[in-house]
Design an enzyme around this catalytic site. Sequence first.
Site, PDB file in Angstrom:
ATOM      1  N   CYS A 135       0.830  -1.203   0.000  1.00 23.01           N
ATOM      2  CA  CYS A 135       0.000   0.000   0.000  1.00 23.01           C
ATOM      3  C   CYS A 135       0.868   1.258   0.000  1.00 23.01           C
ATOM      4  O   CYS A 135       1.962   1.271   0.559  1.00 23.01           O
ATOM      5  CB  CYS A 135      -0.886   0.029   1.246  1.00 23.01           C
ATOM      6  N   ILE A 196       4.992 -13.903  -4.196  1.00 20.13           N
ATOM      7  CA  ILE A 196       5.011 -12.476  -4.496  1.00 20.13           C
ATOM      8  C   ILE A 196       3.583 -11.940  -4.562  1.00 20.13           C
ATOM      9  O   ILE A 196       2.635 -12.692  -4.817  1.00 20.13           O
ATOM     10  CB  ILE A 196       5.734 -12.207  -5.828  1.00 20.13           C
TER      11      ILE A 196
END
Length: 307
Positions: A135, A196
């Site tokens: 984020c 990932i």
Amino acid sequence: MEIKDKDLKVSLSGVELQNPVVPASGCFGYGYGMAEYYDIDCLGSISFKGTTLHPRFGNPLPRVAECEAGMINSVGLQNPGIDKVISEELPRMRQCFHQPIIANISGFSVDEYVECCRRIDAEEQVAIIELNVSCPNVHGGGMSFGTQCESVAEVTRAVKQVTTKPLYVKLSPNVTDIVAIARSAEDAGADGICLINTMLGMRIDVRTRKPVIANVMGGFSGDAIFPVAVRMVYQVAKACSIPVMGCGGVSTARDVIEMMMAGATAVQVGAANLRDPYACPRIIESLPAEMERLGIDRLADIIGVCP
């Protein structure tokens, strides 16, 4: 082919899973929607939809673009917020899912991460907290927490001070040195690494000459990123001493085994669930036969066997 009994069990920081297959966050909701179609208790765990401190509607439409061997999405962390997840979503999950739960937590400041993790840590069915550091840091110029060693360490260290559950940091592949980022999380107290997350991609509508996705770019996932995920899992598993959950392009039982040989203890399945809602049970059902073909009796024995 006659198949002998196979042991699919794995352990993540002391949390026992009946098998290593885990639907990835954002690709399975909170599980109960899929429980209408099959017994989701067959799963090793579920990483539920990324949760933030406050409710989020998400990004403007359109949010999804198709690609060869994958997809691009820019959903924007649409979720009801931590309070409703605890009061409404978790009780609904408990009715149909009785395995350990992984809570995926996102935030836009260190304080938000800390408060969300503090609250979710008290929930009994949540066994592991998965920290999504992809984020943008609103107090750090908008750059993702996960792209700098210092910010990964800062948020990991802060969350560890208010939690008791194992903390797994989910890393972005959109960095120059994934090993350095993973080591910074480990040094700051992370109990494990998940990788990932999606890569950064874009599609253009050649008729309108405009981006397909309203947000222009989004997260690229699916079969096409599997080799990148295997490479990063391998690098991090060799460099760190904490467990790794592998994620990225997994769609078959053989993919699960390959990722475990690279060093993953458990394997998350993301985009495959959107293409085939039965992807996870199909993979789990296929694992014993694939293990028999490869001469494997216990999945735990193959973790990181690739030299």
